[in-house]
Design a protein around this motif. Structure first.
Motif, PDB file in Angstrom:
ATOM      1  N   VAL A 265       0.841  -1.205   0.000  1.00  0.00           N
ATOM      2  CA  VAL A 265       0.000   0.000   0.000  1.00  0.00           C
ATOM      3  C   VAL A 265       0.875   1.254   0.000  1.00  0.00           C
ATOM      4  O   VAL A 265       0.613   2.211  -0.730  1.00  0.00           O
ATOM      5  N   GLU A 266       1.945   1.233   0.800  1.00  0.00           N
ATOM      6  CA  GLU A 266       2.838   2.394   0.840  1.00  0.00           C
ATOM      7  C   GLU A 266       3.496   2.655  -0.519  1.00  0.00           C
ATOM      8  O   GLU A 266       3.576   3.797  -0.974  1.00  0.00           O
ATOM      9  N   LEU A 267       3.949   1.586  -1.170  1.00  0.00           N
ATOM     10  CA  LEU A 267       4.583   1.733  -2.488  1.00  0.00           C
ATOM     11  C   LEU A 267       3.588   2.309  -3.499  1.00  0.00           C
ATOM     12  O   LEU A 267       3.927   3.176  -4.305  1.00  0.00           O
ATOM     13  N   ARG A 271       3.624   6.115  -5.468  1.00  0.00           N
ATOM     14  CA  ARG A 271       3.617   6.207  -6.926  1.00  0.00           C
ATOM     15  C   ARG A 271       2.292   6.710  -7.473  1.00  0.00           C
ATOM     16  O   ARG A 271       2.107   6.746  -8.692  1.00  0.00           O
ATOM     17  N   ASN A 272       1.331   6.993  -6.562  1.00  0.00           N
ATOM     18  CA  ASN A 272      -0.007   7.406  -7.016  1.00  0.00           C
ATOM     19  C   ASN A 272      -0.611   6.377  -7.961  1.00  0.00           C
ATOM     20  O   ASN A 272      -1.175   6.733  -8.992  1.00  0.00           O
ATOM     21  N   GLN A 273      -0.459   5.119  -7.605  1.00  0.00           N
ATOM     22  CA  GLN A 273      -1.008   4.071  -8.463  1.00  0.00           C
ATOM     23  C   GLN A 273      -2.085   3.282  -7.733  1.00  0.00           C
ATOM     24  O   GLN A 273      -2.201   3.363  -6.506  1.00  0.00           O
ATOM     25  N   THR A 274      -2.865   2.527  -8.487  1.00  0.00           N
ATOM     26  CA  THR A 274      -4.009   1.830  -7.900  1.00  0.00           C
ATOM     27  C   THR A 274      -3.976   0.348  -8.258  1.00  0.00           C
ATOM     28  O   THR A 274      -3.320  -0.070  -9.205  1.00  0.00           O
ATOM     29  N   ILE A 275      -4.726  -0.419  -7.482  1.00  0.00           N
ATOM     30  CA  ILE A 275      -4.746  -1.865  -7.686  1.00  0.00           C
ATOM     31  C   ILE A 275      -6.156  -2.419  -7.514  1.00  0.00           C
ATOM     32  O   ILE A 275      -6.964  -1.854  -6.774  1.00  0.00           O
ATOM     33  N   SER A 297      -8.067   3.425   0.684  1.00  0.00           N
ATOM     34  CA  SER A 297      -9.018   3.859  -0.350  1.00  0.00           C
ATOM     35  C   SER A 297      -8.326   4.688  -1.440  1.00  0.00           C
ATOM     36  O   SER A 297      -8.800   4.755  -2.560  1.00  0.00           O
ATOM     37  N   GLN A 298      -7.191   5.294  -1.097  1.00  0.00           N
ATOM     38  CA  GLN A 298      -6.407   6.033  -2.097  1.00  0.00           C
ATOM     39  C   GLN A 298      -5.924   5.163  -3.248  1.00  0.00           C
ATOM     40  O   GLN A 298      -5.726   5.640  -4.352  1.00  0.00           O
ATOM     41  N   VAL A 299      -5.688   3.885  -2.967  1.00  0.00           N
ATOM     42  CA  VAL A 299      -5.052   3.021  -3.967  1.00  0.00           C
ATOM     43  C   VAL A 299      -5.908   1.830  -4.388  1.00  0.00           C
ATOM     44  O   VAL A 299      -5.538   1.074  -5.279  1.00  0.00           O
ATOM     45  N   PHE A 300      -7.075   1.648  -3.718  1.00  0.00           N
ATOM     46  CA  PHE A 300      -7.871   0.449  -3.972  1.00  0.00           C
ATOM     47  C   PHE A 300      -9.357   0.803  -4.081  1.00  0.00           C
ATOM     48  O   PHE A 300     -10.005   1.116  -3.089  1.00  0.00           O
ATOM     49  N   PRO A 301      -9.920   0.767  -5.310  1.00  0.00           N
ATOM     50  CA  PRO A 301     -11.332   1.128  -5.472  1.00  0.00           C
ATOM     51  C   PRO A 301     -12.289  -0.032  -5.200  1.00  0.00           C
ATOM     52  O   PRO A 301     -13.461   0.191  -4.908  1.00  0.00           O
TER      53      PRO A 301
ATOM     54  N   ILE B 305     -16.459  -6.523  -4.292  1.00  0.00           N
ATOM     55  CA  ILE B 305     -15.882  -5.619  -3.310  1.00  0.00           C
ATOM     56  C   ILE B 305     -15.928  -4.231  -3.919  1.00  0.00           C
ATOM     57  O   ILE B 305     -15.276  -3.962  -4.935  1.00  0.00           O
ATOM     58  N   THR B 306     -16.771  -3.406  -3.335  1.00  0.00           N
ATOM     59  CA  THR B 306     -16.968  -2.067  -3.893  1.00  0.00           C
ATOM     60  C   THR B 306     -16.570  -1.062  -2.825  1.00  0.00           C
ATOM     61  O   THR B 306     -17.368  -0.646  -2.013  1.00  0.00           O
ATOM     62  N   TYR B 307     -15.299  -0.718  -2.868  1.00  0.00           N
ATOM     63  CA  TYR B 307     -14.723   0.130  -1.823  1.00  0.00           C
ATOM     64  C   TYR B 307     -15.001   1.599  -2.109  1.00  0.00           C
ATOM     65  O   TYR B 307     -15.319   2.361  -1.222  1.00  0.00           O
ATOM     66  N   SER B 308     -14.892   1.974  -3.358  1.00  0.00           N
ATOM     67  CA  SER B 308     -15.077   3.389  -3.719  1.00  0.00           C
ATOM     68  C   SER B 308     -16.508   3.638  -4.188  1.00  0.00           C
ATOM     69  O   SER B 308     -17.257   2.706  -4.492  1.00  0.00           O
TER      70      SER B 308
END
Lengths: 443, 443
Positions: A265-267, A271-275, A297-301, B305-308
């Motif tokens: 999550v930190e990485l 990098r402002n990337q999502t998964i 929530s910043q990186v995982f929708p 899984i709907t986080y956003s």
């Protein structure tokens, strides 16, 4: 200074309560530079407790007793210890006042036996109980220190930290401090790690190396005993470099409060990337591990759990014919799951898991067979087959951790590529040279 | 028969690991009618372990050692005990084969020190390790029994239950047997449960009642000591009825190896029904708990899984305007998530979770606010708001367990309705009467 911890309580010997007090106190004592040589549990039995006190005096300077300070018949720690020391139990005025006030406020009837709780061993220092009623005692003889603490962790912890610890620090100032650093490894077993570091471990005196295996990872705690903080940190750094020169490939992070999901999550945040993920046998365990980390929530929708063939086809729009031709436990299925999940969730990365959780075989493949695939926004897809062992729970957990490590390595590799590419550009500019460079995927 | 438990490991004395093995073994031994008088922890130090063995022989018949059977330098339990007993360590053929097979399957390098793991004390009985590599040993002298078990609880527990316990039962048959029964409760705290049963617990002699609190549930172990199995079972039944008359509302199942997810999967299987889920804050934890149960594929095809906000709208086709109007932490969102997930997965039930895992507030709502909704194939939708406490991990876990309980109650309610309806039909037929009956949702 040598110490030991004696927990008193038949409920511990019956397996009804876990002795977390010993763990807490041991950690605190290590922090104070006081060695703990034994932890013992004994029941509510005066004779056995008395023999244990006699034994403890032959081998320890500090004897910590916990439990058995309450109001009931079987709370006998204070009485037995006082008798052992040839002292009386006396009422403590402050403690007595608190006891009366408690029963007045709660409008409960104070029974006679409650008076036990505000007694301490004569000649000792009373330790107030901020979160309960039973007082502790700090009692010192020429050769020994006795520390009596209440059994409930909610009373013992604040009493130790607020009352007992300052007394110990004041009476036994440690010249040396302990500094430690935890290194975390994934993908290497404890035995292999220890073999790689055999000579370092065998010759260790100060700093020391303590390996510890947890499910799916191994940690190394490097600890130095020192009078000089700077020199101590330096010694740890030197040792860490030696360790990482040999097993750095498996190293993923520092600290007790760290994990592969946290590092990933930190990485991604950096990098402002999502998964996203599409999970079959792991059924949400990968995404749930992500969800455990605050700010994810910043990186995982979100993502998909496609346990059946039908949901793989319908949720992810994977061609039914492909699934039937190759089976769901296949490279083709894993790769399609990752590709489609990424398309649907519009993320930079997608990871997929498909396999056999067991205990039964599936599509003719044994329990533990797992395919993991990663798809990236650059159109790259990597996939890998694994054979995990043990039971259902271990297989699922191993798959999840392997998935986090795959993503972590992918993220670091990108970084390495970018770094190399940057270097290369500088070189190009400097040398006025034109060339092409392809980022190798096996860096 | 007197016994004691010795856990070997410096990590325990440093407070890095909690000694849950002692708790587990104590509970098991109590169950076998074997008294435990001491639990001791000693570090990886041969001299101190040797003195402890000498001491243990003066006070116990059965000496159980756990930990220190692994492959590393500081795994010295087997070596020290063998020396103490005047025996050699010998390779066990079966254990050695398993060791080789493990390294072959996992394609990991087997280092020399691993051979330690398949050694046992000469003259003892090898205890196979189903979930690991290090063998245990059961060794008997004229006066004592030594039992050596591995340290990791995931290895120790199955080895004790499957290998060591039958040997103990066979070698030391108890005239009186202990029969126990575990009742599991959800939705009631330990203190409230104990208060409701205060007089039963205070007057207990035989059978006894032992409450035990776990995260999000409480168990009661009813145990009877008896020479007559039938009479013992009868006594347990009488006590169980008394208990359930008071707190039966919270009772959900029997047995140590049981859980709310297991009960839910069993109920669904019995009814040939299926379930899906749409998870926001729990991020797959509900579905992963389902996935932990073998054979779950019969009742669970997959889910979302709907986080956003975006994945709630896109994966589940929920109206963006509704989400923006009511917020994602709302009854409307929870209900739509359940309805749409059920439509997409074509299941009998769908459950949804949306809320604030924390630590920060979300949409102006505090951490711990959670909406859970259930949609059924009959078009019924129920939803409920909860306010959970403590940290992120506890909030997510509480939501998941509450979800399982909601589904369980829904499944049982249906059953009750059908039962009542059947009764009613009989009544109608019998009385030649026409009436309508609507199944009340609050039965």
């Amino acid at each position: 200074m040598k110490s030991e911890i004696i927990a008193v309580g038949t409920e511990l010997l019956l397996g009804q309560v876990v002795n977390t007090n010993a763990t807490f106190l041991s950690e605190q004592l290590a922090d104070l530079g006081i060695d703990v040589y034994y932890q013992t549990v004994v029941g509510d039995n005066p004779d056995r407790l008395e023999s244990l006190l006699q034994l403890a005096e032959t081998r320890s300077d500090l004897i910590i007793l916990c439990g058995g300070l309450g109001p009931t018949e079987d709370d006998l720690t204070k009485e037995v210890t006082a008798k052992h020391l040839g002292e009386e139990l006396i009422q403590n005025t402050e403690g007595y006042k608190k006891l009366l006030a408690f029963f007045e406020t709660t409008k409960r009837k104070m029974t006679e036996n409650n008076l036990q709780q505000s007694q301490i061993i004569d000649g000792g220092i009373a330790l107030p109980n901020r979160t309960g009623l039973a007082l502790g005692t700090f009692y010192q003889t020429a050769d020994h220190v006795y520390l009596l603490l209440p059994g409930p962790p909610s009373e013992l912890k604040p009493m130790f930290i607020e009352q007992a610890r300052p007394l110990l620090e004041q009476n036994f100032p440690s010249e040396e401090m302990l500094i430690s650093k935890v290194l975390r490894f994934y993908g290497i077993g404890e035995s292999q790690l220890v073999t790689e570091l055999k000579d370092l471990i065998e010759t260790q005196i100060n700093p020391t190396i303590a390996p510890y295996a947890k499910p799916n990872e191994v940690t190394l705690r490097l600890t130095v005993k020192t009078k000089d903080k700077h020199a101590g940190n330096q010694a740890l750094l030197v040792l860490e470099e030696k360790v990482l020169a040999r097993v750095g490939e498996y190293f993923y992070g520092y600290g007790d409060d760290n994990s592969l999901p946290k590092v990933v999550v930190e990485l991604l945040k950096e990098r402002n990337q999502t998964i996203t993920a599409a999970e079959s046998l792991t059924a949400g365990a990968f995404q749930s591990a992500l969800g455990e980390i605050s700010g994810v929530s910043q990186v995982f929708p979100g993502g998909f759990i496609t346990y059946s063939l039908e949901t793989k086809a319908e949720f992810l729009h994977i061609d039914d014919a492909l699934l039937k031709q190759h089976g769901t436990v296949s490279q083709e299925c894993a790769e399609q799951m990752a590709i489609q999940a990424r398309n649907l969730a519009k993320t930079d990365y997608a990871i997929s898991f498909t396999g056999v959780a067991g205990p039964d075989t599936l599509e003719g493949q044994p329990a533990g067979t797992v395919w993991i695939a990663v798809a990236t926004s650059e159109g790259e897809v990597i996939s890998q087959k694994y054979q995990f062992t043990r039971d259902r729970s271990h297989i699922r957990n191993s798959a999840v951790m392997q998935g986090f490590d795959l993503i972590r390595r992918q993220l670091l590799r990108k970084n390495k590529c970018e770094y190399l590419f940057g270097f290369f550009l500088l070189f190009v500019i400097k040398n006025d040279m034109i060339s092409t460079m392809k980022c190798r995927t096996d860096l």
